[in-house]
Design an enzyme around this catalytic site. Structure first.
Site, PDB file in Angstrom:
ATOM      1  N   CYS A   1     -13.316   2.160 -29.013  1.00  0.00           N
ATOM      2  CA  CYS A   1     -14.638   2.767 -29.158  1.00  0.00           C
ATOM      3  C   CYS A   1     -15.327   2.928 -27.810  1.00  0.00           C
ATOM      4  CB  CYS A   1     -15.472   1.920 -30.096  1.00  0.00           C
ATOM      5  SG  CYS A   1     -14.611   1.621 -31.633  1.00  0.00           S
ATOM      6  N   GLU A   2     -14.785   3.777 -26.973  1.00  0.00           N
ATOM      7  CA  GLU A   2     -15.359   4.090 -25.660  1.00  0.00           C
ATOM      8  C   GLU A   2     -14.913   5.505 -25.328  1.00  0.00           C
ATOM      9  OE1 GLU A   2     -17.012   2.078 -23.417  1.00  0.00           O
ATOM     10  OE2 GLU A   2     -16.620   0.092 -24.268  1.00  0.00           O
TER      11      GLU A   2
ATOM     12  N   TYR B   1      -9.672   4.510 -12.517  1.00  0.00           N
ATOM     13  CA  TYR B   1      -9.545   5.305 -11.282  1.00  0.00           C
ATOM     14  C   TYR B   1      -9.435   6.803 -11.549  1.00  0.00           C
ATOM     15  CZ  TYR B   1      -7.560   0.759  -9.748  1.00  0.00           C
ATOM     16  OH  TYR B   1      -7.308  -0.550  -9.502  1.00  0.00           O
TER      17      TYR B   1
ATOM     18  N   GLY C   1       0.752  -1.246   0.000  1.00  0.00           N
ATOM     19  CA  GLY C   1       0.000   0.000   0.000  1.00  0.00           C
ATOM     20  C   GLY C   1       0.780   1.291   0.000  1.00  0.00           C
TER      21      GLY C   1
ATOM     22  N   PRO D   1       4.577  -5.211  -0.716  1.00  0.00           N
ATOM     23  CA  PRO D   1       4.595  -4.004  -1.546  1.00  0.00           C
ATOM     24  C   PRO D   1       4.481  -4.345  -3.029  1.00  0.00           C
ATOM     25  CG  PRO D   1       6.827  -4.588  -0.931  1.00  0.00           C
ATOM     26  CD  PRO D   1       5.913  -5.559  -0.217  1.00  0.00           C
ATOM     27  N   GLY D   2       3.740  -3.563  -3.761  1.00  0.00           N
ATOM     28  CA  GLY D   2       3.641  -3.756  -5.207  1.00  0.00           C
ATOM     29  C   GLY D   2       4.028  -2.475  -5.918  1.00  0.00           C
TER      30      GLY D   2
END
Ligand SMILES: *Cc1c(COP(=O)(O)O)cnc(C)c1O
Length: 425
Positions: free
Chosen positions: A342-343, A316, A239, A274-275
């Site tokens: 296509c968004e 996000y 985190g 941890p990432g």
């Protein structure tokens, strides 16, 4: 510190010009710096050199085998969240006794697979999972080491989608119920309760929520001790945040000092997951401008990377810096950097001041090493990008670009639909 910098008027990754890699392997491409990955891993791991600990890289942030292999060689373990991640980790040579398994919905087959390989511990997240794990352990004649992921109900003060340690989140077992669950688990023959775990959220930019959680976990460990339940491991999750724009997260040293100050002398082995703090700023996404479009209201730079390659901006609304690979000192324009999908949600940056770009120009989407490729998909039938690792003045393809044939692998057309089929070959 990372190793993406300008030299001779262009962006380099370590000693390799980014434009050269892009020319040779094509775009879009993920580019990682070996030195940065190594340095970030060691900065975190060495910050805790004063205590017994294990740094388990959270491989959902980046699961490329070459990267896992690097951390394994540096003495690290991994935090997995699926059987597929376990398979990758083992293939990369991560030792089972350095693997912890988190996740709210571990299926029976995955539990059995992990148990049979002898992983260090299961971070269980519900009462039913405890029962299920016990059943699987008894069936295959093994004992499962378990740790309860408790939800300490602290506010990590981060984006709601990446906050996990509040009462209303789906994760973990409420800390007020944890004692009962440990009592229940310690009565089951297939289980050994060996740890206490938490993971309160991602991209935290302050140490206080970590310290608050640790204080609550200490209280639980004391209460367990009073009942004769002794644990060996304290898993504080991951985190720790990074700088995407102008955030000022604590350095791992500062985090480690705060944790050790709150913990005091201990016999516990600490586990960290941890990432982002390790991989996030060790990778970039390189993409090419296809078209520029200016309407009266807006300027668009249409690039060849899209939300399927990097989902964080649309998921996000997160910020990634956009840097030209070969800056030309042109005037800045406010623009949306968008992909071909296509968004309307398919953007990499919105309302961003960037140097005016032309078709063919390369840009680097910064801080894309974590939750970049690992979240990518083939939406719109776009083959996934390739991944390249730079080490000093050389680069290595660590995942080749997918081709069209990869897109249809495993699909089949039933006989009743194959009449007169022309497969276009
Ligand atoms: C995602 C996750 C992590 C890693 O989070 P980072 O913010 O990338 O450090 C660690 N532990 C668990 C259980 C997770 O779900």
């Amino acid at each position: 510190m990372h190793h993406f910098h300008y030299k001779e008027d262009q962006l380099f990754c370590e000693d390799v010009p980014v434009a050269e890699v892009a020319r040779e392997v094509g775009t879009p491409l993920y580019l990682y710096s070996h030195a940065t990955l190594r340095q970030h891993f060691l900065a975190f791991d060495r910050a805790f050199s004063g205590v017994r600990h294990l740094t388990c890289f959270s491989m959902k942030s980046n699961s490329n085998m070459a990267i896992l292999r690097l951390f394994a060689l540096l003495g690290g373990g991994v935090d997995i969240v699926s059987g597929g991640e376990l398979y990758r980790a083992l293939k990369a040579g991560v030792k089972p006794d350095r693997i912890v398994y988190s996740g709210v919905g571990k299926g029976e087959a995955d539990l059995e697979y992990a148990l049979s390989t002898g992983i260090l511990m299961f971070n269980v997240e519900s009462s039913q999972e405890i029962v299920r794990l016990n059943q699987v352990a008894k069936r295959i004649g093994r004992r499962a080491r378990l740790s309860i992921r408790v939800n300490p109900d602290v506010d990590p003060k981060t984006h709601p989608y990446i906050s996990t340690g509040l009462k209303e989140n789906k994760f973990g077992i409420d800390i007020s119920d944890a004692l009962d669950q440990y009592r229940m688990a310690s009565g089951l023959k297939g289980l050994d309760a060996v740890g206490v775990s938490c993971h309160i959220g991602s991209q935290l930019t302050q140490v206080e929520p970590f310290v608050d959680a640790l204080r609550k976990l200490k209280g639980l460990i004391r209460a367990l001790g009073d009942e004769g339940i002794r644990v060996d491991f304290l898993d504080l999750g991951g985190g720790l945040g990074i700088t995407y724009e102008n955030e000022a997260p604590p350095h791992p040293e500062e985090y480690a000092r705060a944790v050790q100050a709150e913990l005091g002398a201990t016999d516990l082995t600490l586990i960290f997951e941890p990432g982002r703090v390790i991989a996030g700023n060790a990778g970039i996404l390189v993409t090419k401008v296809l078209y520029t479009k200016a309407t009266r209201e807006k300027t668009f730079f249409v690039v060849d990377a899209a939300m399927n390659d990097l989902m964080r901006p649309c998921l996000y609304d997160s910020f990634h810096a956009i840097q030209p690979v070969r800056p030309r000192g042109r005037e800045k324009v406010k623009a949306d950097v968008v992909g071909p999908i296509c968004e309307s949600g398919d953007f990499l940056a919105r309302e961003r001041e960037v140097e005016r770009l032309d078709p063919g120009d390369l840009i680097a989407v910064m801080s894309a090493g974590a939750y970049g490729f690992s979240m990518s998909s083939t939406y719109n039938s776009r083959p996934r990008a390739c991944e390249v690792m730079v080490k000093e003045d050389r680069y290595y393809t660590i995942r080749k670009r997918e081709g069209f044939e990869d897109l249809i692998r495993g699909e089949s057309i039933p006989d009743f639909l194959t009449e007169d089929l022309d497969r276009g070959e």
